[in-house]
Structure formats: structure tokens, C-alpha cells
Write a protein that holds these residues in place. Sequence first.
Motif, PDB file in Angstrom:
ATOM      1  N   VAL A 164      74.230  12.604 -19.947  1.00  0.00           N
ATOM      2  CA  VAL A 164      74.794  11.400 -20.555  1.00  0.00           C
ATOM      3  C   VAL A 164      75.081  11.732 -22.021  1.00  0.00           C
ATOM      4  CG1 VAL A 164      74.441   8.957 -21.092  1.00  0.00           C
ATOM      5  CG2 VAL A 164      73.476   9.921 -18.982  1.00  0.00           C
ATOM      6  N   PRO A 165      76.307  12.138 -22.336  1.00  0.00           N
ATOM      7  CA  PRO A 165      76.621  12.601 -23.698  1.00  0.00           C
ATOM      8  C   PRO A 165      76.330  11.573 -24.790  1.00  0.00           C
ATOM      9  CG  PRO A 165      78.375  13.204 -22.181  1.00  0.00           C
ATOM     10  CD  PRO A 165      77.455  12.292 -21.425  1.00  0.00           C
ATOM     11  N   ASN A 166      76.323  10.289 -24.453  1.00  0.00           N
ATOM     12  CA  ASN A 166      76.100   9.263 -25.475  1.00  0.00           C
ATOM     13  C   ASN A 166      74.628   9.086 -25.830  1.00  0.00           C
ATOM     14  OD1 ASN A 166      77.250   7.217 -27.213  1.00  0.00           O
ATOM     15  ND2 ASN A 166      76.242   5.706 -25.882  1.00  0.00           N
ATOM     16  N   ALA A 167      73.722   9.707 -25.060  1.00  0.00           N
ATOM     17  CA  ALA A 167      72.280   9.593 -25.355  1.00  0.00           C
ATOM     18  C   ALA A 167      71.933  10.554 -26.479  1.00  0.00           C
ATOM     19  CB  ALA A 167      71.465   9.908 -24.106  1.00  0.00           C
ATOM     20  N   THR A 168      71.345  10.031 -27.553  1.00  0.00           N
ATOM     21  CA  THR A 168      71.061  10.858 -28.740  1.00  0.00           C
ATOM     22  C   THR A 168      69.587  10.908 -29.118  1.00  0.00           C
ATOM     23  OG1 THR A 168      71.535   8.926 -30.122  1.00  0.00           O
ATOM     24  CG2 THR A 168      73.340  10.498 -29.763  1.00  0.00           C
ATOM     25  N   ALA A 169      68.748  10.030 -28.535  1.00  0.00           N
ATOM     26  CA  ALA A 169      67.328  10.008 -28.916  1.00  0.00           C
ATOM     27  C   ALA A 169      66.448  10.243 -27.691  1.00  0.00           C
ATOM     28  CB  ALA A 169      66.968   8.677 -29.569  1.00  0.00           C
TER      29      ALA A 169
END
Length: 723
Positions: A581-586
Motif C-alpha cells: 500500500v504505497p500510501n502507508a507511511t507510518a
Amino acid sequence: MTALGERLDRVVGKKSADALASAFSLESAGDLLRHYPRRYAERGQLTDIAGLEVGEHVTVMAKVVSVNRRQMRTKRGSIVEIKLTDGKRELECAFFNQPWHMDKLKPGVSALFAGKVTAFRQKLQLANPDYQLLDADPDDPAAAPPVEEFAGGLIPVYPSSAKIQSWQIAQCVQQALAMLDEIEDPFPEPLRKRLNVTGYDTAVRSIHRPAEWADLETARTRLKWDEALSLQLTLAKRRSAAGARPAPACPPKPGGLLDAFDRRLPFTLTAGQVEVGEAVAADLAGTVPMNRLLQGEVGSGKTIVALRAMLQVVDSGRQAALLAPTEVLAAQHARSLAEMLGDLAGGGQLGSAEDATALTLLTGSLTTAQRRQAMLDAASGAAGIVVGTHALIQDKVAFADLGFVVVDEQHRFGVEQRDALRARAGELTPHVLVMTATPIPRTVAMTVYGDLETSALRELPAGRSPISTTVVPVAEKPAWLGRVWQRVREEVESGHQAYVVCPRIGDEDTPPSDNGSDRRPPLAVADVAPSLAADELKGLRVDVLHGRMAPEDKDRVMRAFAAGEVDVLVATTVVEVGVNVPNATAMVILDADRFGVSQLHQLRGRVGRGSAPGVCLLVTEVPGGTSTRERLDAVASTLDGFELARLDLELRREGDILGSSQSGAKSGLKMLSLLRDEAIIADARVVAQALIGEDPDLDAYPGLAGMVAQVVREDKAEYLEKA
């Protein structure tokens, strides 16, 4: 005189034999003599307390600093509290209602203490430990005299348990050695002289009772050779036998499906992907079964390499199978492969490309009708690529012409499962490519996997973002936990998403007991998710994902998270591999100390997969200065999976490397270090190859054959062959 095969109860008595069998599965005199000391304590040299781990059964040599007795506050009785030191740090011992220990353990006394390490009020403690005095006062009748085994300068410290302590094992070993005549050497004399190693009898006696450090090193070298040669003889024998079963040749087809796919690629392959792709293509074109390990950091592009290889196999008229460790990941692989192939995956459908193949997903959660159709596609050959989980290995699943198997994250599959899939190919052995994001050092691959070829993708594709990792020590800095949830909220408010990983699912799964420690049970998804949703992350869209959910529910949650309909996903390690999921950052990992190095590295790889940088927060209550905290600090200090693989290997027991947890067998590696003994391993490989080439069944070397049987038991040999 006693022989190595003598039952232990006839050597050390029934009570000790039962304890050794129960704790370490030792059954004979030979087993006992191969239970080597873990380390050696030099008289006057104290054990490093900082290296102790909560939950471990340890033996430490320490000096008494102070002794205090106080009444218990909530019940009748007293506690004797003793502070020990290694000269730098302190360790507390507590004896409940045993005041007589004050007469023996006086300030200044040195002793071996054995017990389970617990944490009490954030300090390491041994509760009611056993101990053996090393310098008791001969004029004090109350003091137990030091045992004879500790009379020398080097004191052996054995792997021990609550049932039998290190000094008791030392006494058993001494009894066995006294009853044995000279132990027969498995090495023929010419080989021993050629390798310039000491005799086996001398090595065994010196490893248990070394007079000095030089004797110990000489003994270790010889015993390492025994293990390395046993392992390499087994692998050489298996390689010799395996050569009789060829693989299907799958040469590249100009103008075929692979060429059509390459023309459509919207990006340029990295130099590493091209290099590895060429090596794989060459392997597939031959009749020697490919057995290659593809190592690469998360996001390094392993999947595209595997897909191009599968298309080459399909071009040759055969089928390819991709095995994933979980249904979530299998479904995701099927979706991503279909997206990459586009109409090239629409074989048999209207409007598909001319060279198209069919891609089929086969998992246990399909409906009866879906499953029947998927099995028919695999058996008839209509499906060129079949993606699945363990369901692909069941006896009922047949392939028309299976030429190639890709296994994603091999460590998630049992040995028997991998072997069963190979059996699906009939007379021919399918080519095998194993993909892993947990790199394996060359010596381990060379030792454990025999002739497995290794390839590595070290460069990340353009567009991948850096990940910063921080250890959050909440026991020392409780306020930092609030900042963790504040950071998660900031990431969501800036349009991104977050994972929160817990060690347990919760509800009906029973948390492990910490046996008297005040350490709480591991945090669980079922508890953490509602708590966060009601408090720290109130107002955010929080959902859960774990292995006990129904497959359709797992798929629904993952689709919602991928679509941006869930802000924070609270999950177990089901998200460890492959979830993209490229939008997951944390990534917040709670109780991070309860995960291994490779797990932490895999979990961290779930973020930073897009253009925005990732952040990984390792939350722990483990005190600073312990080896567990050092492990977490090491993960935080580097993103280099190859460096972390070495660290992970140093921390793991050799038995885990050999797969004893999968095969259920005792590990044969007691002395050999797969990292530090590269020279011996490489030399043993050459010697073994020559011996097997000359005498495949070792008929002329009965001593070596017996040694191999002792070090590498039959089930272990099967593991080595199948791994």
C-alpha cells in the motif's frame, strides 16, 4: 568399559539421566559428551550481567555485594534480598522464606548462580536461584565446598535448565569421561594428518576439561571439522543422487509472451534485475533443475524478475506456479500479476492479446465451484500461471505440465510442503526459484542449501523513499508513547495511512505466562484497536487484520486499506510480507522486543513504498543496556537487510538455521558457527566432494559414516535435501 552408545541411566544414574533426557533429549553417553559447554568462566572473571535476557534460564558467575532480609508486606514470611555484581552492573536475587541463605552468601563471596531471569520493578532479578559457591570458607561448616569440577582455572558453563544445573551437568560429564576408555576416532589417520587436527578422544576430553585456552582452541577446531564434514558429506551424497532426475528445458522463445510483456513495460529494469533475469533465463533453458535463491530488499523488484521467468516457461509450453505464505498475499500476488500483464493474462477470453495466457488463483477459501474450475484450469493446462497457497500442494491438485515453481518467502513453508509441490511434476523436477526479503549470508546458503545458487537485488527502484526508524523506550520515557500516537495522527492528517502491529490477536488466545515476572502479557489486536479508536486515535478510521479472520473478511479489509478507506490498520504479522500500500507511511510496532530482527525488517518494509518518506517506531518496555535493546537499536541503525541478516544469524541458535523447528530433530551443529567458520566449511566441502566421488556410500570409511549418522540424523538429512 562404557561405550558412546551406552544408555545414560547406566552412566550417570536414573535421576540425572531423566533430567538430561527431559531438558535436552540426551539419551546416550555420546549425546552427553556432545552437549558441549556454552562458554567458560575463568576463575575471578565475572559474567556480563548486561547480556542477560528476561525469560532465559541462565548461569552467571557473580560476586555478592550486599545481603538484606525484610518481612513481606502482604503476607507472612520474609524475603532475603541479595545484590550481585559483575563489576559494572547489578543483578538482584530474592529468596522467599529461606533465611538460611544469609549464612552462605556473604558480601565478597563469588558463586555460580542459576535460574530464570525475570524483571521486577524494571530491574533484572533471579527468584530463588540455585547456586554453587566457588570460594567457600573451608573453616565454615555451613558453607558448601566448591565442587571438584571447578578446581581448575577454566570453569565450563553448560546449557542448563531448571531441572539440571550447569555444575550438575559437569559432574555427569566427568562421570562419563571416567568410565570411557579411549574414544575411537572417526577420521582415518591419513585424513587427520592431512587436516592437521588433534585426535577425537583428546578433543572431547579437552572441550569439557580444558587445562588452558590453547587446549580449548585445538579441541574446538577438531570438533568443528567433525560437524562441517558431516554436513558436507550429507549434502554431497544428496547432490550425487539428485543428478539422476532432470528438469524440463524451457529456452526463451523469440517473439513470444515474454517479449510482448517486455515491450509494454512502462519503466526500465534496474541493472540488477537484468543481470539476475539473465541468470534465471539461462538456468531455465537447461535440464539441470534450477534451485536458486533470489534475495532482495522489500521493494527491490523481485516479483518482476519472477514474472518474466514464469512467462519464459509459459512460452515453452509449460506451466508456472507461484506459492505465497498466506491467502492475503496470494490474492494480492494474483491481482498484481494480472495488473502487470493486462490483456496478456486474458488467455481464452474475448479481446485478449494473441499470445495471452490464463492466470488462475487457487486458495482454500474459494467456493466449491470456483475451486473446481481453478483445479480444472491447472490440470488441463488452460492456466499457464497458477497462484496459490498450501492448497496447491494437496494431492487432488494436478498440473498438466509444471515446469517452474516460485516460492515467496520460503521460511513460511514447511519442508514437507515444498517437497510435495516438487512431486506434482511427475518424472521431471520443476525448476525452483525462492524469493526472500530476508537475505541469507553466503556461508549459510553454502552450508544449508548445498548447491543452491544465490542472486541478490541490492538496488531499489527509482521512486522508493527512505524510512527512518526510532526505538521508543516507554519504560524510561513514558511520555514518548503519547508522541507516537500524535505522529500517527499527523501522518493521517497529511493524507497518509498507518499500520499498528501487535504480537497477539487477543480474545480467546491465551497470553504466555511470564512465571512470576511482573512483565505484562504481550499486547493484542483485540485490545489495542478499540482502545486507540476510543482514545488516542479517536475520529480516525481504525480497522483490524489478523489470521483468525475469515478469508473474505481479510480480503475486504485489505482492499479497503489499499483504497484509502481505512486510516489505521491494527494487525498482527499477517502484514509482514508482500502487502503493498504505497500510501502507508507510518509503522508502529508495539512490544517490538517480542519480534525477531528479520520480522522487524520485513514489517518496516511495508512503509515508504511510495513517494513520501516512511517512519517506523519500535515501541518497547525492555530496559536499556540489555542485548534485546541492542538488537532493536541495530534494526534502527541500518536499512541494510544483508547487515541485519548477519546480526539475526548471530542471535539465533544454529538449530534454527538448520531448521530443527521445522523438522523436529535435534540440531547437529553444536560447535560450528556458520558465520565465523567459513574457511572450515569451504574446505570441508572440497574434502566431502572428493570422498563421495571416490566412495558414494562411504563403505571404506565406516567411522565417517557413523559420524555423519550421529551429527546429521536421517530426518535432518531429509531436511537438508528438501530445503
